[in-house]
Design a protein around this motif. Structure first.
Motif, PDB file in Angstrom:
ATOM      1  N   PHE A 160       3.179  -6.426   9.506  1.00 14.72           N
ATOM      2  CA  PHE A 160       1.763  -6.305   9.188  1.00 14.72           C
ATOM      3  C   PHE A 160       1.475  -5.005   8.433  1.00 14.72           C
ATOM      4  O   PHE A 160       0.796  -4.999   7.410  1.00 14.72           O
ATOM      5  CB  PHE A 160       0.934  -6.365  10.475  1.00 14.72           C
ATOM      6  N   VAL A 161       2.050  -3.904   8.917  1.00 13.73           N
ATOM      7  CA  VAL A 161       1.851  -2.601   8.268  1.00 13.73           C
ATOM      8  C   VAL A 161       2.459  -2.610   6.865  1.00 13.73           C
ATOM      9  O   VAL A 161       1.839  -2.132   5.905  1.00 13.73           O
ATOM     10  CB  VAL A 161       2.431  -1.459   9.128  1.00 13.73           C
ATOM     11  N   THR A 162       3.647  -3.172   6.732  1.00 12.46           N
ATOM     12  CA  THR A 162       4.291  -3.254   5.416  1.00 12.46           C
ATOM     13  C   THR A 162       3.429  -4.059   4.450  1.00 12.46           C
ATOM     14  O   THR A 162       3.241  -3.662   3.292  1.00 12.46           O
ATOM     15  CB  THR A 162       5.688  -3.883   5.534  1.00 12.46           C
ATOM     16  N   GLY A 179       2.443   5.539   2.299  1.00  9.97           N
ATOM     17  CA  GLY A 179       3.196   5.819   3.522  1.00  9.97           C
ATOM     18  C   GLY A 179       4.705   5.796   3.430  1.00  9.97           C
ATOM     19  O   GLY A 179       5.384   5.800   4.450  1.00  9.97           O
ATOM     20  N   TYR A 180       5.251   5.771   2.225  1.00 14.23           N
ATOM     21  CA  TYR A 180       6.701   5.816   2.054  1.00 14.23           C
ATOM     22  C   TYR A 180       7.079   7.187   1.502  1.00 14.23           C
ATOM     23  O   TYR A 180       6.735   7.517   0.378  1.00 14.23           O
ATOM     24  CB  TYR A 180       7.185   4.730   1.088  1.00 14.23           C
ATOM     25  N   ILE A 233       2.381   7.146  -5.618  1.00 13.39           N
ATOM     26  CA  ILE A 233       1.852   5.951  -4.955  1.00 13.39           C
ATOM     27  C   ILE A 233       2.647   5.651  -3.691  1.00 13.39           C
ATOM     28  O   ILE A 233       2.074   5.319  -2.662  1.00 13.39           O
ATOM     29  CB  ILE A 233       1.842   4.742  -5.919  1.00 13.39           C
ATOM     30  N   SER A 234       3.957   5.803  -3.762  1.00 13.13           N
ATOM     31  CA  SER A 234       4.775   5.544  -2.576  1.00 13.13           C
ATOM     32  C   SER A 234       4.372   6.455  -1.429  1.00 13.13           C
ATOM     33  O   SER A 234       4.282   6.012  -0.279  1.00 13.13           O
ATOM     34  CB  SER A 234       6.265   5.684  -2.883  1.00 13.13           C
ATOM     35  N   LYS A 235       4.077   7.700  -1.713  1.00  7.48           N
ATOM     36  CA  LYS A 235       3.642   8.631  -0.660  1.00  7.48           C
ATOM     37  C   LYS A 235       2.240   8.288  -0.156  1.00  7.48           C
ATOM     38  O   LYS A 235       1.980   8.356   1.040  1.00  7.48           O
ATOM     39  CB  LYS A 235       3.692  10.063  -1.169  1.00  7.48           C
ATOM     40  N   ILE A 236       1.367   7.906  -1.045  1.00 10.39           N
ATOM     41  CA  ILE A 236       0.003   7.548  -0.656  1.00 10.39           C
ATOM     42  C   ILE A 236       0.006   6.392   0.334  1.00 10.39           C
ATOM     43  O   ILE A 236      -0.749   6.391   1.303  1.00 10.39           O
ATOM     44  CB  ILE A 236      -0.856   7.193  -1.893  1.00 10.39           C
ATOM     45  N   PHE A 252      10.635   2.743  -1.140  1.00  3.84           N
ATOM     46  CA  PHE A 252       9.410   2.031  -1.518  1.00  3.84           C
ATOM     47  C   PHE A 252       9.707   0.972  -2.579  1.00  3.84           C
ATOM     48  O   PHE A 252       9.278  -0.175  -2.459  1.00  3.84           O
ATOM     49  CB  PHE A 252       8.359   3.019  -2.030  1.00  3.84           C
ATOM     50  N   CYS A 253      10.457   1.356  -3.606  1.00  2.58           N
ATOM     51  CA  CYS A 253      10.769   0.410  -4.686  1.00  2.58           C
ATOM     52  C   CYS A 253      11.582  -0.773  -4.170  1.00  2.58           C
ATOM     53  O   CYS A 253      11.342  -1.916  -4.574  1.00  2.58           O
ATOM     54  CB  CYS A 253      11.512   1.120  -5.808  1.00  2.58           C
ATOM     55  N   ARG A 254      12.530  -0.525  -3.260  1.00  8.68           N
ATOM     56  CA  ARG A 254      13.311  -1.624  -2.678  1.00  8.68           C
ATOM     57  C   ARG A 254      12.420  -2.563  -1.871  1.00  8.68           C
ATOM     58  O   ARG A 254      12.526  -3.790  -1.974  1.00  8.68           O
ATOM     59  CB  ARG A 254      14.430  -1.079  -1.796  1.00  8.68           C
TER      60      ARG A 254
END
Length: 69
Positions: free
Chosen positions: A8-10, A36-37, A31-34, A43-45
């Motif tokens: 759900f979070v993902t 949560g990654y 964006i990945s940090k924003i 994040f890209c994977r």
């Protein structure tokens, strides 16, 4: 609900990422940090596994056909 909390979070994180990719010029690492990654490669994977294309490709598609997303 028939999905785990982490699923759900993902899902929420990637939905937010899609919006940011389509409507902002922020770098993918930011964006990945924003969303949560901490690790942009992770994040890209995760993004590609869920969406089927990379964040970069998603952004390019959003520019070419914003109504298609």
């Amino acid at each position: 609900m028939k999905k785990s909390f982490s699923s759900f979070v993902t899902e929420l994180r990637l939905k937010h990422a899609k919006s940011l990719l389509a409507f902002s010029a922020k770098p993918i690492a930011e964006i990945s940090k924003i969303v949560g990654y901490e690790n942009p490669e992770h994040f890209c994977r995760m993004f590609k596994a869920d969406v089927g294309i990379s964040p970069k490709e998603y952004r390019q598609n959003a520019k070419e056909a914003p109504d298609a997303l």
